[in-house]
Structures are given as structure tokens and as C-alpha cells.
Design an enzyme around this catalytic site. Structure first.
Site: not given
Ligand code: NAD
Length: 331
Positions: A235, A264, A296
Site C-alpha cells: 500500500r 494513487e 496497482h
Molecule cells: P497477509 O495478511 O497474508 O500478510 C500480511 C503480513 O503482514 C502478516 O504476516 C502480518 O503478520 C504482517 N504484519 C502485520 N502488521 C505488521 C507490522 N506492523 N509490521 C510487519 N508485519 C506486519 O496479507 P497478504 O495477502 O500477504 O497481502 C499483503 C498486502 O499486500 C495487503 O495488505 C495488501 O495491502 C497488498 N496487496 C497488494 C496487491 C496489489 O495488487 N499490489 C494485491 C493484493 C494485496
């Protein structure tokens, strides 16, 4: 159940219409406009709405949804930082999301950003098309043996770790909640400061929360090895853009690859090629030769889009049948 779908693009319509053939009684009305306080009036007569990452579900919009008797907010994405969950709860609206659709798609896009920035294939492509076969200023580095720091080792981060291990990198990680599976892959968890100090490439895969907002700021950037590559497919607001620009100007940041950007919602998913873009920060970022921006598109694969449509429609069906909401987002 009647659902108003906001911020619709051609691919949303195509994948949702195709998947909806396998569902009965879900009626989708597609709107191109994003959902915000101005467009919330369009929700009259719909029990549910389907929204994406840049639709604004703040307290004001949610109050307007409630007035129109909307009962369900179906996010067709994983992140839910754009929803005021407290307001949704207060107004009795349920929120569902697609927790995982293709973590591979986003992790592979992070790799694409790394390899493009590093080996400059985007520049080589343009040069060769113009009959310029010079190799000047196209030098990259071997990714093999480099240290890669992964922040957030959930579904996407873990897959990204596997990819980078496959390339022969030394992978280190930071997560608020370390995973035994990741430890079992031989990846050590380190403190954020250790990660900043050791990594040649840093990739952000944690969610945007109050805690992680501007995780990459003036102080953290000063802790990096000079010339580090920073990748953000998570994000935009994880990075303080002003500080990143300063770090690029000083050379502290060697490369920046972003699929997400703090502001964005004013830009992404639109063709602004004939407009005057008023966001000076994105224009400054675009001007750097060592910055690569995609709008994105990490999720944009056939597999992910199909999965997003199926899971969203299943979430809606569960709500309409009064079943347990497997993918409910709760405070
Ligand atoms: P997920 O929930 O499986 O993993 C997120 C991880 O971040 C978890 O392991 C959690 O423990 C960790 N986390 C939480 N708070 C934290 C902190 N303060 N410091 C460090 N780590 C922390 O999520 P995911 O499916 O792997 O997705 C991750 C991110 O990717 C989503 O939050 C979303 O914003 C982004 N995303 C982007 C796209 C894109 O098209 N670019 C698509 C999907 C998701």
C-alpha cells in the site's frame, strides 16, 4: 440480491459476468465511477455494494449507505484500509473481502519490478525499437547472493521469500507475527533495524495500519545501505513519498519500484495521458531514471481475477442465504 459494483473496469465486468453464470439470484449493476460521498446516492435500491482498493468507505459514505438500506460491503480485494470498520459496525453493515486470490500474482509482480529496475529491460526495449543497440548505461547487478529483506511474511511475502530463495538470495525477514513456516524455510527473522542495515533489496508485504503508515520515513531511510533497492507492492502510504524523493536525490535510495502510491486514488486506474497531472510528487518520481512505477497491477492476472470474482460472489451468496460469512472483516 442486487449489488452495485463500483470502480468497474472492463476486466471486472468480464470476469464477474462469466463467474456469475454459476450463481443464482445475484444481480450485478456495474458503475464506472468510484464510490465516495458524491456517488453513494447510486446505491439506492441495492442491498449490497462491491468495491475495490480506492473506493472511499469513510464514516460519511457508510452513513449514506445505511440511509439507502445497504447491508453488505463486499470488497473485491484483500486490503481493507479504505473501510471505516467502526462506522460499518455501528451502522450494522457487514464487510467481506477476498483474503487470498493469488499471492503468487503479487509476489511475481514484485520480482518483475526488481528485475526491470535492475536489468533495465524497459529501457532496452525502447532503445532496440528505435534501432539503438548500444549497451551504455544498461549495467545491472547479479541478484544471486544479494541480501533481500522482506517486511511482512504473510501469503504474498512468504511466496516472495520462496522466489528470492530460488534466485539464490540470502533472505531475511521482519514480521510482527513471525511464521514458523517461514522459519522452517531457513529464513531468519531480524529486527527492522537489522533488516534495514543488511538488505540490498527490501520488499514491503505488510498491510497498511496506523502502525505501518510511513514505515519508510526519513529515519528508516537513513538506516539503509547506500544504494538499496526498495519495492512496494503493498500500500502506498507505507512509504513517506517526500522522504523517498529526498533519499533518491541523495543516492541513499538506489532504486525504487512501486505498484502502489500514497495519492494513487487521484491517478491510478485512469487514462490521464491527455490531462495536466497536478500531483507534483508523482511527476518528480517519474522523472528519476531509477524509479519504476506501475499503476496497482500486481493482482492483474487471469488466475487472480477469476479467483476474485468467484470468492466475492460466494461471499455475497453466503450473506444472501444467511450463512456464516467465511471472509467477514471484523474490528
Ligand atoms: P497477509 O495478511 O497474508 O500478510 C500480511 C503480513 O503482514 C502478516 O504476516 C502480518 O503478520 C504482517 N504484519 C502485520 N502488521 C505488521 C507490522 N506492523 N509490521 C510487519 N508485519 C506486519 O496479507 P497478504 O495477502 O500477504 O497481502 C499483503 C498486502 O499486500 C495487503 O495488505 C495488501 O495491502 C497488498 N496487496 C497488494 C496487491 C496489489 O495488487 N499490489 C494485491 C493484493 C494485496
Amino acid at each position: 440480491m442486487r449489488i452495485a459494483v463500483f470502480s468497474t473496469k472492463s476486466f471486472d465486468r468480464e470476469f464477474f459476468e462469466r463467474s456469475n453464470k454459476n450463481f443464482t439470484d445475484i444481480h450485478l449493476k456495474f458503475f464506472d465511477v468510484p464510490l465516495n460521498t458524491d456517488t453513494a446516492k447510486l446505491t439506492k435500491g441495492y442491498e449490497g455494494i462491491c468495491v475495490f482498493v480506492n473506493d472511499q468507505l469513510n464514516a460519511e459514505t457508510i452513513a449514506l449507505l445505511k440511509e439507502n438500506d445497504v447491508k453488505l460491503i463486499a470488497l473485491r480485494c484483500a486490503g481493507f484500509n479504505n473501510v471505516d470498520l467502526k462506522a460499518a459496525e455501528e451502522h450494522g453493515l457487514k464487510v467481506v473481502r477476498v483474503p487470498a486470490y493469488s499471492p503468487q500474482a503479487v509476489a511475481e509482480h514484485a520480482l518483475a519490478l526488481i528485475m526491470t529496475l535492475n536489468r533495465k529491460t524497459h529501457k532496452a526495449y525502447n532503445r532496440v525499437r528505435e534501432g539503438n543497440f548500444s549497451l551504455e548505461r544498461l549495467i545491472g547487478f547479479d541478484v544471486h547472493n544479494r541480501t533481500v529483506g522482506v517486511i511482512g511474511t504473510g501469503k504474498i511475502g512468504m511466496h516472495f521469500c520462496k522466489i528470492m530463495q530460488g534466485l539464490g538470495c540470502r533472505v531475511i525477514a521482519y514480521d510482527k507475527y513471525p511464521s514458523d513456516t517461514v522459519k522452517g524455510m531457513g529464513i531468519p527473522y531480524v529486527t527492522l533495524d537489522e533488516l534495514f542495515a543488511q538488505a540490498n533489496i527490501i520488499s514491503l508485504h505488510c498491510p497498511l495500519t496506523e502502525e505501518t503508515e510511513h514505515l519508510i520515513n526519513e529515519v528508516s531511510l537513513s538506516k539503509l545501505k547506500k544504494g538499496t533497492m526498495l519495492i512496494n507492492t503493498s500500500r502506498g502510504a507505507l512509504i513517506d513519498t517526500t522522504c523517498a524523493i529526498e533519499a533518491l536525490k541523495s543516492g541513499q535510495l538506489g532504486y525504487l519500484g512501486i505498484d502502489v502510491y500514497e495519492q494513487e486514488e487521484q491517478l491510478f486506474f485512469r487514462d490521464l495521458s491527455e490531462s495536466i497531472i497536478k500531483d507534483d510528487q508523482i511527476m518528480r518520481l517519474i522523472s528519476f531514471p531509477n524509479v519504476l512505477i506501475t499503476a496497482h497491477q500486481g493482482f492483474l492476472t487471469n488466475e487472480a481475477l477469476e479467483q476474485i470474482a468467484i470468492v466475492t460472489l460466494t461471499n455475497i451468496e453466503q450473506f444472501s442465504k444467511g450463512q456464516k460469512l467465511e471472509n467477514e472483516v471484523v474490528l
